[in-house]
Design a protein around this motif. Sequence first.
Motif, PDB file in Angstrom:
ATOM      1  N   VAL A  32     -45.853  25.088 -13.730  1.00  0.00           N
ATOM      2  CA  VAL A  32     -44.924  24.832 -12.628  1.00  0.00           C
ATOM      3  C   VAL A  32     -43.816  25.875 -12.677  1.00  0.00           C
ATOM      4  CG1 VAL A  32     -43.232  23.222 -11.714  1.00  0.00           C
ATOM      5  CG2 VAL A  32     -45.430  22.394 -12.539  1.00  0.00           C
ATOM      6  N   PRO A  35     -37.864  28.461 -10.453  1.00  0.00           N
ATOM      7  CA  PRO A  35     -37.165  29.491  -9.700  1.00  0.00           C
ATOM      8  C   PRO A  35     -35.902  29.940 -10.428  1.00  0.00           C
ATOM      9  CG  PRO A  35     -37.727  27.644  -8.271  1.00  0.00           C
ATOM     10  CD  PRO A  35     -38.053  27.236  -9.657  1.00  0.00           C
ATOM     11  N   LEU A  36     -35.557  31.183 -10.275  1.00  0.00           N
ATOM     12  CA  LEU A  36     -34.367  31.827 -10.846  1.00  0.00           C
ATOM     13  C   LEU A  36     -34.501  32.192 -12.328  1.00  0.00           C
ATOM     14  CD1 LEU A  36     -31.360  29.835  -9.289  1.00  0.00           C
ATOM     15  CD2 LEU A  36     -32.509  31.852  -8.402  1.00  0.00           C
ATOM     16  N   ILE A  51     -43.058  18.327 -22.295  1.00  0.00           N
ATOM     17  CA  ILE A  51     -42.845  19.514 -21.482  1.00  0.00           C
ATOM     18  C   ILE A  51     -42.816  20.746 -22.391  1.00  0.00           C
ATOM     19  CG2 ILE A  51     -41.274  20.693 -19.925  1.00  0.00           C
ATOM     20  CD1 ILE A  51     -41.894  18.318 -18.489  1.00  0.00           C
ATOM     21  N   LEU A 138     -35.004  32.166 -26.306  1.00  0.00           N
ATOM     22  CA  LEU A 138     -34.989  30.989 -25.431  1.00  0.00           C
ATOM     23  C   LEU A 138     -33.726  30.171 -25.557  1.00  0.00           C
ATOM     24  CD1 LEU A 138     -38.565  29.493 -25.552  1.00  0.00           C
ATOM     25  CD2 LEU A 138     -37.429  30.589 -23.658  1.00  0.00           C
ATOM     26  N   SER A 139     -33.094  30.256 -26.703  1.00  0.00           N
ATOM     27  CA  SER A 139     -31.893  29.439 -26.855  1.00  0.00           C
ATOM     28  C   SER A 139     -30.649  30.213 -26.453  1.00  0.00           C
ATOM     29  CB  SER A 139     -31.775  28.930 -28.282  1.00  0.00           C
ATOM     30  OG  SER A 139     -31.826  30.002 -29.164  1.00  0.00           O
ATOM     31  N   ASN A 140     -30.849  31.489 -26.117  1.00  0.00           N
ATOM     32  CA  ASN A 140     -29.716  32.247 -25.598  1.00  0.00           C
ATOM     33  C   ASN A 140     -29.430  31.780 -24.192  1.00  0.00           C
ATOM     34  OD1 ASN A 140     -29.092  33.871 -27.676  1.00  0.00           O
ATOM     35  ND2 ASN A 140     -30.295  35.614 -26.969  1.00  0.00           N
TER      36      ASN A 140
ATOM     37  N   PHE B 590     -38.824  18.879  -7.007  1.00  0.00           N
ATOM     38  CA  PHE B 590     -37.573  18.693  -7.718  1.00  0.00           C
ATOM     39  C   PHE B 590     -37.170  17.230  -7.688  1.00  0.00           C
ATOM     40  CE2 PHE B 590     -37.493  22.989  -5.999  1.00  0.00           C
ATOM     41  CZ  PHE B 590     -37.297  23.716  -7.169  1.00  0.00           C
ATOM     42  N   LEU B 636     -32.571  29.026  -4.443  1.00  0.00           N
ATOM     43  CA  LEU B 636     -33.485  29.278  -5.554  1.00  0.00           C
ATOM     44  C   LEU B 636     -34.320  30.537  -5.318  1.00  0.00           C
ATOM     45  CD1 LEU B 636     -34.745  25.667  -6.279  1.00  0.00           C
ATOM     46  CD2 LEU B 636     -32.932  26.926  -7.407  1.00  0.00           C
ATOM     47  N   LYS B 676     -36.656  14.847 -19.681  1.00  0.00           N
ATOM     48  CA  LYS B 676     -37.078  15.646 -20.840  1.00  0.00           C
ATOM     49  C   LYS B 676     -36.170  16.871 -20.902  1.00  0.00           C
ATOM     50  CE  LYS B 676     -41.198  13.545 -21.184  1.00  0.00           C
ATOM     51  NZ  LYS B 676     -41.779  12.951 -22.365  1.00  0.00           N
ATOM     52  N   ILE B 678     -34.841  20.648 -21.416  1.00  0.00           N
ATOM     53  CA  ILE B 678     -35.379  21.997 -21.271  1.00  0.00           C
ATOM     54  C   ILE B 678     -34.565  22.928 -22.162  1.00  0.00           C
ATOM     55  CG2 ILE B 678     -36.362  21.795 -18.963  1.00  0.00           C
ATOM     56  CD1 ILE B 678     -33.745  22.865 -17.855  1.00  0.00           C
ATOM     57  N   ASN B 679     -35.083  24.096 -22.436  1.00  0.00           N
ATOM     58  CA  ASN B 679     -34.379  24.944 -23.392  1.00  0.00           C
ATOM     59  C   ASN B 679     -33.126  25.569 -22.786  1.00  0.00           C
ATOM     60  OD1 ASN B 679     -35.311  27.278 -21.995  1.00  0.00           O
ATOM     61  ND2 ASN B 679     -37.278  26.970 -23.020  1.00  0.00           N
ATOM     62  N   ARG B 680     -32.312  26.098 -23.683  1.00  0.00           N
ATOM     63  CA  ARG B 680     -30.991  26.585 -23.290  1.00  0.00           C
ATOM     64  C   ARG B 680     -31.058  27.671 -22.232  1.00  0.00           C
ATOM     65  NH1 ARG B 680     -27.531  26.966 -27.865  1.00  0.00           N
ATOM     66  NH2 ARG B 680     -26.438  28.719 -26.985  1.00  0.00           N
ATOM     67  N   LEU B 681     -32.078  28.515 -22.373  1.00  0.00           N
ATOM     68  CA  LEU B 681     -32.205  29.630 -21.444  1.00  0.00           C
ATOM     69  C   LEU B 681     -32.293  29.107 -20.012  1.00  0.00           C
ATOM     70  CD1 LEU B 681     -32.756  32.781 -21.315  1.00  0.00           C
ATOM     71  CD2 LEU B 681     -35.131  32.124 -21.045  1.00  0.00           C
ATOM     72  N   LEU B 682     -33.119  28.073 -19.830  1.00  0.00           N
ATOM     73  CA  LEU B 682     -33.281  27.525 -18.488  1.00  0.00           C
ATOM     74  C   LEU B 682     -32.062  26.721 -18.078  1.00  0.00           C
ATOM     75  CD1 LEU B 682     -37.028  26.456 -18.520  1.00  0.00           C
ATOM     76  CD2 LEU B 682     -36.000  28.593 -17.797  1.00  0.00           C
ATOM     77  N   SER B 684     -29.095  27.428 -18.805  1.00  0.00           N
ATOM     78  CA  SER B 684     -28.010  28.337 -18.459  1.00  0.00           C
ATOM     79  C   SER B 684     -28.146  28.868 -17.041  1.00  0.00           C
ATOM     80  CB  SER B 684     -27.944  29.485 -19.460  1.00  0.00           C
ATOM     81  OG  SER B 684     -29.043  30.334 -19.264  1.00  0.00           O
ATOM     82  N   LEU B 685     -29.264  28.591 -16.417  1.00  0.00           N
ATOM     83  CA  LEU B 685     -29.378  28.959 -15.003  1.00  0.00           C
ATOM     84  C   LEU B 685     -28.499  28.059 -14.152  1.00  0.00           C
ATOM     85  CD1 LEU B 685     -33.260  29.296 -14.823  1.00  0.00           C
ATOM     86  CD2 LEU B 685     -31.620  31.148 -14.905  1.00  0.00           C
ATOM     87  N   TYR B 688     -30.603  23.493 -13.232  1.00  0.00           N
ATOM     88  CA  TYR B 688     -31.505  22.457 -13.730  1.00  0.00           C
ATOM     89  C   TYR B 688     -30.863  21.713 -14.903  1.00  0.00           C
ATOM     90  CZ  TYR B 688     -34.560  25.758 -11.409  1.00  0.00           C
ATOM     91  OH  TYR B 688     -35.101  26.607 -10.509  1.00  0.00           O
ATOM     92  N   ALA B 691     -36.268  18.350 -17.115  1.00  0.00           N
ATOM     93  CA  ALA B 691     -37.535  18.319 -16.398  1.00  0.00           C
ATOM     94  C   ALA B 691     -38.139  16.938 -16.592  1.00  0.00           C
ATOM     95  CB  ALA B 691     -38.470  19.392 -16.920  1.00  0.00           C
ATOM     96  N   THR B 692     -39.147  16.633 -15.823  1.00  0.00           N
ATOM     97  CA  THR B 692     -39.795  15.341 -15.984  1.00  0.00           C
ATOM     98  C   THR B 692     -41.256  15.461 -15.570  1.00  0.00           C
ATOM     99  OG1 THR B 692     -39.649  12.999 -15.517  1.00  0.00           O
ATOM    100  CG2 THR B 692     -39.269  14.465 -13.671  1.00  0.00           C
ATOM    101  N   VAL B 699     -45.249  18.503 -13.156  1.00  0.00           N
ATOM    102  CA  VAL B 699     -43.924  18.662 -13.732  1.00  0.00           C
ATOM    103  C   VAL B 699     -42.926  18.888 -12.609  1.00  0.00           C
ATOM    104  CG1 VAL B 699     -42.495  20.075 -15.248  1.00  0.00           C
ATOM    105  CG2 VAL B 699     -44.866  19.616 -15.847  1.00  0.00           C
ATOM    106  N   LEU B 701     -38.727  19.717 -11.856  1.00  0.00           N
ATOM    107  CA  LEU B 701     -37.443  20.075 -12.438  1.00  0.00           C
ATOM    108  C   LEU B 701     -36.381  19.129 -11.895  1.00  0.00           C
ATOM    109  CD1 LEU B 701     -37.947  23.851 -12.043  1.00  0.00           C
ATOM    110  CD2 LEU B 701     -37.313  22.781 -14.191  1.00  0.00           C
TER     111      LEU B 701
END
Lengths: 143, 1022
Positions: A32, A35-36, A51, A138-140, B590, B636, B676, B678-682, B684-685, B688, B691-692, B699, B701
Amino acid sequence: MTEQLTTFRIGEDVFGIEVMKVQEVTGPPTIVDVPLAPSFVRGLINLRGQIATALGLRELFGFKTQAEAQMSVVCKIDGNLVSLIVDSIGDVVEVSRNAFEKPPETIPADVRKFIKGIYKTNDSLLSVLDLDRLSKELSNSKE
Amino acid sequence: MSTWARWTSSLRRYLDMAFSDQEIEEFKTEALEMLDAAEKSLLSLDGAAAFKPAFDTVFRCFHNLKGGAGVMELTALQTHTHELENILMGFQNKGVIPAEYVSLFLRGIDGARTLLEGQTIDFNFDVSVEVTKPQVAKPEVGNLEAATNNSASTAAPSSSLFGTNEEFVVECEERVERISKSLQQIENGDHSKELIDSIYRDVHSLKGVAYLFSYGNLGDLSHGIESSLEILRTGSHVPSKILINVLFKCVELIELEVTCIKAKMDNSEIKGLVGNILRMLSEATAALEPALIQAEPSQTVPQTATTAAKIPAAANHPPTAESAAELSSIRVSVPLLDNLMTLMGEMVLVRNQVIQFSNTSENMEFVNLSKRLNVVTSEIQGELMKTRMQPIGNVLGKFSRVVRDLSGELGKQIAIELQGADTELDKSLLEAIKDPLTHIVRNSCDHGIEMPETRRQAGKPIGGRITIKSYHEGGQVVIEIADDGKGLNSDLLLRKGIEKGLITEARAKTMNEKEIFNLIFAPGFSTAAKVTNVSGRGVGMDVVRTNIEKIGGTVELSSVTGTGTTIRIKIPLTLAIVPALIVNSGKNIFAIPQVKLVELVRVDQSSESKVEYLHGAPVFRLRGSILPLVDLDQLLGVAKTKEKPAVLNIAVLNAEHCSFGLIVEEVQDTADIVVKPINRLLKSLQVYSGATVLGDGSVALILDVLGLSKVAQIGKEELNADDSNGERSLKKNKTSDVQDYLLVRVNSPTKHAMVLGYVNRLEEFDTNAVELSGAQRVIRYGDTILPLISANLRLGYAATVRDVTSGKFPVVVVERAGCLYGIEVDEIIDTLSSSLEISSSLAAGGAISGNLNTKDELVVVVDPFELILQTFPHLKSVVVAGEKVVARHAPRAAGPMRILLVEDTPFFRRAIANVLLSGGYEIVTASDGQEAVEILNSDEVSFDLLVTDIEMPRMNGFELAKSVRSNPKFETLPMLAISSRADKSHVQKGVAAGFNVYLEKLQAETLLSMVSELIGPARRAA
């Protein structure tokens, strides 16, 4: 001292991950889109209710094209499920620590930072993926 | 020597082993629980609650804590609680504890908490009130035991204790079970110290409680076991088989006794056995051989057997089966519950999938089964939720204390009323709301409730009242904190808001009451006239709101001036499962949490009420007010699948300070989703929150509504404030417009100023130090020679008469192109910070840039570089042209030539912009290299030329040039550097970085001619 590595291919290159870090290998998963997100984050995968974040290693290593076939290597890094999208899966190989070397300086820095080192095997050179470095990526936070 | 002292000293002797962190932590938790219970009981004593049970609870707390502290070697805590216990004992038979002593004990409980945190306290056990101390001897604990031992002969527990009986039995059973388990291990050959210690602790506690409740048999048995264990704990002896057997018998007897207590049965039979077995115990202990030598079986064995035979006889009559059902609570570890919750979440998902599948099925049997599954799963889910639920009263109860303390402190009379204290809430949420609630209650006491005198004058009852009401509503828990105080004062709030710069005066006039009240949630807002130690430090309500929103809750406030304030907090029942709205955007799905959703609006674009565009931004008129809209697809960057649809779905969402409408392509359904991470990288966008997995296994967001509003820049006031006269600042930063000047006096009534950024140093030279080099007055300045320029002379003022022979004169040292110059002034006055525009006056030109029209006076702004150039006309401004690549750069297609101007100093940004604007060019400004790169890469606008300063924060001009040149898109973009650092090395570096032209700091004519040379005139030939 030997080490067991799960091997996989991206383009012409052979990579390896410590076998104990690999949870499972699956066929091409349903991803899935997020976006962004940066391009190497392919998206999210439903792995039996958990997930997992799918990372495109081709994107990560700067390949501009996609492989025809794709496989997913699922690893658990720091408690997070990560699916590495690779071209194809190879065997589990046993390599000797003596054959280990640091990655040469000439490898592009973008690729080199994710590589722990190189194993010289009889028929190929095997790059060992640095999962911790990947998890750090990934944690950045983006900012 | 009292018993406790004997134990603790012996303990200390034997305890050479440090306690593990976990043990200490466990002890702490238990101790805090006990203190909480004691506090509650004390407060109930304040009211009209029955004396005895409350007294017992408090006593038990102090006593057990003392014992525990001894074992844990917390001497300070032990002494502290011992003292409290002693004082308390004085009231045992009084039936009442005076209020001042209640206060003392409350203070004592606080002290104990502090001690538990590992801090030290200086505690005064004197009752501060001058009421004579009650004339009771403080009995030693030993006396107490003597007393209870006597009463033990009556055996039957006193009826007043029945209230706490159940608790006591549960505790005993728990301990007994632990003891027998440990004994079993010992019997299996594990003689480790931990095991023996654990039994020791349990029997010790058991003994304390038993004697307190006057259960003599139980106390005696425990005491016996304890004594015999003492010798084992030294490690000098190992337990013999006989001893272990006898110990087992003791435990059995204890169990029997507990059963009798539970069933309120006659225990006289047991009493006889107790003495018997205790004698055996002491014999077995005495017969112990030193370590490593196994004790031989001795004649005591048959005796044990006979006792064993007797016990079942006694055990015949207790009706264990029926009484066991009464006490049914077990302790389960929280991680286990968490796991169960997670699994439950999975199960809900599977259930959803099954139901979705069954909808398409023809098989009636399957459909019915899946319906049944649905019901059962929902039931399990509900029940499982309850396992984590705790009554909110656990938290609210503490506020009685808070209010009691505060009313004393503030000299007010405040009563607190709790309603719906049994409303249940997830434990983790309960923890999370504790601090925010405390804050609100403290605020109500401090700011809300008036002083008694004020209240009387206002015709209100003198005592204020705070009501905390909690109840379920629509799947959420609502907590209302209401006070009958003075309410919020709109005028005061507005004034404060303007004062703190949170709102503008114009805005203040248009705000409605709700918006005004919401001001108190703004960071740094405090209406308290003065900061008290209770509240008003300005870190209040915004933190409350943030914390509540963090757990998915909302805060609302309503107030009527003069009659009170009500704060309503709504929080979800649990965190794990969230009701959400599922929406589609193309192939992406979403989830929007329902808490943030206000309503759904469906807009037919062909009807009257449709989406309108205001300066290009979509808005919608919702019941008369304008609702800003955000297109999810656009935000987005997801490509639209269809052309503009005729019907739009708008989800009206509630972000922190504003509402906005989210245009979504399709609205699906509502669903309970399991969040659920999600990791920090996502994360920080920003858009979001998690996720579920949906019912069909796909899946989705989860959208972060607050983040969405941030990314869409909604709720941020005043963007692009000065869109006028062609200048467009993409990122407006108000404070950066302030320019610092150095104020100097020359021989003129008007003050003169120089931009502080150009001033290298301020010096004072001796008149004697001035030398002549040709006609030029110079001063030797370190290794170099500093030419002096008289500001008076250059600006056309008369020279100041100075005593030539002695005295000092001030000099402003300025660096230009690697050389230092000294500008002589009459006096250096001060610095000035101003955001005022420089108005070019009639006199402007030459070395005068213009005037600053400040509030008090006119200040003339002088350009020091112009002064230098006038003095040394041969130093033409440095103009270096680099590689001319102009011809290769494809100019933009239409409109006037557009220039990106990068300059960090607001003064020069404006000055250069004015020059370029006067040449007819269009300008976009950036305040540093970083911002410039962002603007260039945003592709929003394209440029014909880049004009930049060199010295800038974050990314300087050289770095900027390199970065621009490294992008193939801008390989040929002409670049012009303007910098006062125009010495040779800098210029070379600039050319190397890719600049086409390197100009010395602003010279209007030169700049325009160079720009024109690079890109031609502003207007393109048509």
